[in-house]
Design a protein around this motif. Structure first.
Motif, PDB file in Angstrom:
ATOM      1  N   THR A 114      40.846  59.242  20.936  1.00 19.05           N
ATOM      2  CA  THR A 114      40.774  58.737  22.309  1.00 19.05           C
ATOM      3  C   THR A 114      42.165  58.429  22.849  1.00 19.05           C
ATOM      4  OG1 THR A 114      38.551  57.827  22.039  1.00 19.05           O
ATOM      5  CG2 THR A 114      39.932  56.835  23.732  1.00 19.05           C
ATOM      6  N   THR A 164      43.695  61.988  23.428  1.00 11.60           N
ATOM      7  CA  THR A 164      43.001  62.820  24.409  1.00 11.60           C
ATOM      8  C   THR A 164      42.873  62.132  25.762  1.00 11.60           C
ATOM      9  OG1 THR A 164      41.733  63.884  22.639  1.00 11.60           O
ATOM     10  CG2 THR A 164      40.868  64.078  24.872  1.00 11.60           C
ATOM     11  N   GLY A 165      42.417  60.886  25.759  1.00 11.10           N
ATOM     12  CA  GLY A 165      42.137  60.208  27.004  1.00 11.10           C
ATOM     13  C   GLY A 165      43.344  59.574  27.664  1.00 11.10           C
ATOM     14  N   ALA A 182      34.744  60.705  20.685  1.00 15.23           N
ATOM     15  CA  ALA A 182      35.566  60.287  21.819  1.00 15.23           C
ATOM     16  C   ALA A 182      34.949  60.735  23.137  1.00 15.23           C
ATOM     17  CB  ALA A 182      36.981  60.846  21.672  1.00 15.23           C
ATOM     18  N   THR A 190      36.403  59.542  27.298  1.00 19.28           N
ATOM     19  CA  THR A 190      37.689  59.801  26.657  1.00 19.28           C
ATOM     20  C   THR A 190      38.722  58.701  26.857  1.00 19.28           C
ATOM     21  OG1 THR A 190      38.320  61.113  28.585  1.00 19.28           O
ATOM     22  CG2 THR A 190      37.447  62.301  26.682  1.00 19.28           C
ATOM     23  N   THR A 191      38.418  57.691  27.685  1.00 20.69           N
ATOM     24  CA  THR A 191      39.336  56.561  27.825  1.00 20.69           C
ATOM     25  C   THR A 191      38.683  55.253  27.396  1.00 20.69           C
ATOM     26  OG1 THR A 191      38.702  56.284  30.155  1.00 20.69           O
ATOM     27  CG2 THR A 191      40.641  57.639  29.693  1.00 20.69           C
ATOM     28  N   SER A 192      37.591  55.314  26.669  1.00 19.17           N
ATOM     29  CA  SER A 192      36.881  54.114  26.231  1.00 19.17           C
ATOM     30  C   SER A 192      37.005  53.962  24.722  1.00 19.17           C
ATOM     31  CB  SER A 192      35.406  54.183  26.631  1.00 19.17           C
ATOM     32  OG  SER A 192      34.686  53.091  26.092  1.00 19.17           O
ATOM     33  N   ALA A 217      34.221  55.145  21.887  1.00 17.61           N
ATOM     34  CA  ALA A 217      34.514  55.992  20.725  1.00 17.61           C
ATOM     35  C   ALA A 217      33.873  55.435  19.464  1.00 17.61           C
ATOM     36  CB  ALA A 217      36.028  56.117  20.547  1.00 17.61           C
TER      37      ALA A 217
END
Length: 664
Positions: A386, A389-390, A590, A595-597, A601
């Motif tokens: 994460t 990627t995020g 993720a 993808t931003t949590s 994840a």
């Protein structure tokens, strides 16, 4: 001449193997370069042809022809179905396609095993080919020489279709300018379906003809897919002749290289793949915005957005100043209440999740508790994915490499008598961070799909090292029998599932808390800025490359902690625990979470372990089918992950923020 004579048979084998890979890779290149689909189920299309051809083979020319027709048709039909499955994801880019097609590969592989069995099928070829011929003083299988001829004819026919026919012109136009293709009266959707059907047909034909060389069986599709990816990367997407040369080179490494340089051969392919990708990325300018898909707006659109944002900020600031002058006490109190409410909304899910995790040992049996500990370890790997990627915008399929470094470091430390948990965690994280610092410069320059391929190559190279260095890793047998981990100095080794789970929970809570603190600090905001506005960050003098490298190193250290936990909880370690499937599972976790949590994840990792080990336990032998279904469902039903299911909170009355922007 003696050297040539000794290696003549492996060299000819390399040509046959390379031509087989060329036919498969041509379909993969067609799907990706023309239809824009990163198809990780292409090996399954090969397996469909191979199984069908083997089932229909009866040792006659008629059986071979029937198998070739049926296998090619079945794979082409599957390719057309893949087109329908990927069309809804066209705007979401290659990451969603990769996860979807990997899920389809898991489902397809399980169904093929259920239909044809788990053993490798024998393939009967016509009697005229089921013999050997004399080749420069050596006896060589006649079928392989016949396959070389058939593959050359197939390659020539494919090249003629693409370059000399109207169908080929439409296919090339669909890749270069689909709008112009539509203006000429062609349906781009139909061309897209036809391209993927043709790609499937190539894979199916290669499966039927290659079954006597690479027999159908478990693991065949994964091996063919990986080698085909190497061929496509080395040969590029522009020239079939370059793809042919790359395929023959890969075939020679797989056969002649094993006999000449057996110790280096496992590393050559993916090392060459990584080197080519890194070399190409060095001559490509980084995109202005690099997320998982690497898209960016045109300069006019960016300028318009910038002017709009600045005008909006100024107007908001003036409005905020006026409201503050009218009712300063009311606004100040309201803003403080809003901040406290926002903080509580962010902390509430964390507290609820923590309470649930603390209560698990009293609710579950020993086996389920051990699965929960494994889920925490996989969760830390997913959180590291994460971060990359995020937040950093570097989608990765190779984060199992630092994960493996941390895992094997802990196993060897325990075997050497270093059994104290905090010591194992720190040293494993340090080893993984050093590994990520070494590999980071090869990753951070690239963007989008190139990052996926580079990290995939890094992960496969790590797997090759694991299989080769048996004195450190135990090779394919793995490591077992090392002393148990101690929670603290002077304690006893932990063997009870509840103790191991509590240890894993404490480590995971500390690691996640530190990760959240960093991501929500100014450093985390800078990292997010590099993902969303890289060109502006560079123009402002920010060392974007340094930010990404630090993020890569920190994510590697976090993955190393997850690897250390895996060893402590499982009390054994095998190559399967750090292989490509685990990398795909971490990326899926993720995506499931958003993808931003970070918390998402962890939840995604728990869902994967629950599906893979607990649910599959009630339906033995169908774990891949269940996981594949989870992949497919997550891609379609959770386009923004679990975090996207939460509606944005609305305050009672819009209040101005100190920056002058409207409150969310």
């Amino acid at each position: 001449m003696e050297l040539l004579d000794a290696h003549l048979v492996p060299a000819v084998d390399g040509v046959a193997y390379g031509l087989l890979l060329f036919v498969v890779a041509a379909g993969l290149s067609l799907a990706f370069g023309t239809a824009g689909v990163l198809n990780l189920s292409h090996g399954t299309l090969y397996a469909i042809g191979a199984y069908t051809g083997a089932e229909l083979s009866d040792g006659t020319w008629g059986g071979l022809a029937l198998g070739l027709a049926a296998g090619t048709a079945a794979a082409a039909l599957a390719g057309a179905g893949l087109s329908a499955a990927t069309v809804p994801l066209a705007r979401r880019g290659h990451l969603a396609q990769a996860l979807l097609t990997f899920g389809i590969a898991l489902v397809g592989g399980d169904l093929l095993i259920q239909l044809f069995g788990a053993d490798e099928l024998p393939v009967r070829v016509p009697g005229a080919l089921d013999t050997s011929v004399h080749l420069l003083g050596h006896r060589y299988p006649a079928y392989r020489l016949g396959f070389i001829v058939m593959a050359v004819l197939l390659a020539g026919f494919g090249t003629w279709v693409l370059t000399r026919t109207r169908v080929g012109a439409a296919v090339r136009a669909s890749a270069d300018d689909p709008q112009m293709l539509a203006a000429t009266g062609h349906n781009p959707r139909a061309v897209h379906t036809g391209v993927l059907a043709a790609a499937g047909a190539l894979a199916g034909a290669a499966g039927v003809l290659g079954a006597p060389i690479i027999g159908p069986g478990p693991g065949t599709s994964e091996n063919v897919l990986m080698l085909s990816l190497v061929v496509v990367v080395l040969g590029g997407l522009r020239s079939l002749w370059a793809t042919l040369a790359a395929a023959v080179a890969v075939g020679e490494v797989q056969t002649l290289g094993v006999s000449v340089l057996p110790e280096l051969a496992p590393y050559l392919l993916f090392a060459a793949m990584a080197a080519v990708l890194v070399f190409r990325s060095r001559f490509a300018e980084p995109t202005a915005a690099h997320g998982p898909e690497g898209t960016s707006a045109d300069p006019v659109t960016r300028l318009r957005r910038l002017l709009t944002a600045r005008l909006g900020t100024r107007l908001g600031a003036r409005t905020g100043e006026a409201r503050t002058r009218k009712a300063p006490a009311q606004v100040s109190g309201g803003f403080g209440a809003w901040v406290r409410g926002a903080a509580w909304r962010r902390a509430a899910p964390l507290l609820v999740l923590l309470l649930v995790l603390i209560a698990l040992p009293g609710l579950l049996d020993s086996y389920s508790i051990s699965l929960a500990g494994s889920a925490l370890a996989l969760g830390l790997l997913a959180v590291s994915v994460t971060v990359l990627t995020g937040y950093a915008g570097l989608p990765t399929l190779g984060q199992t490499a630092p994960f493996a470094v941390g895992a094997y470091a802990t196993a060897n430390l325990a075997d050497a008598g270093w059994t104290v948990g905090p010591v194992q965690i720190v040293l494993s994280a340090l080893a993984a961070a050093v590994f990520s610092a070494v590999t980071g410069p090869a990753v951070i320059r690239a963007r989008g799909t190139t990052v996926l391929m580079i990290t995939l190559a890094v992960g496969e190279l790590a797997s090759a090292v694991i299989n080769q260095f048996k004195s450190v890793t135990g090779g394919a047998d793995g490591l077992v029998g090392f002393p148990a981990t101690q929670a603290l100095w002077g304690g006893e080794g932990m063997t009870d599932e509840s103790e191991l789970y509590t240890y894993a929970l404490v480590v995971a809570v500390v690691a996640v808390a530190l990760t959240l603190l960093v991501l929500r600090s100014p450093a985390g905001k800078l990292l997010t800025g590099t993902r969303g506005a890289e060109a502006r960050m560079r123009a402002s003098g920010h060392p974007v490359g340094r930010y990404l490298l630090v993020a890569h190193i920190c994510a590697g250290a976090l993955a190393g902690v997850g690897g250390s936990l895996t060893v402590s909880v499982q009390q054994y370690l095998s190559p399967a625990d750090v292989g490509f499937e685990i990398a795909a599972f971490a990326l899926l976790a993720a995506v499931i979470g958003g993808t931003t949590s970070v918390i998402g994840a962890l939840l995604g990792a728990g869902l994967i372990v629950f599906t893979r080990d607990w649910v599959a336990g009630s339906w033995p032998g169908h774990g891949p089918l269940l996981l594949g279904a989870l992949f497919i469902a997550a891609v379609y039903l959770l386009p923004r992950g679990l975090a996207g299911l939460r509606a944005a909170p609305r305050p009672a009355a819009p209040l101005p923020l100190p920056t002058g922007k409207a409150a969310p």
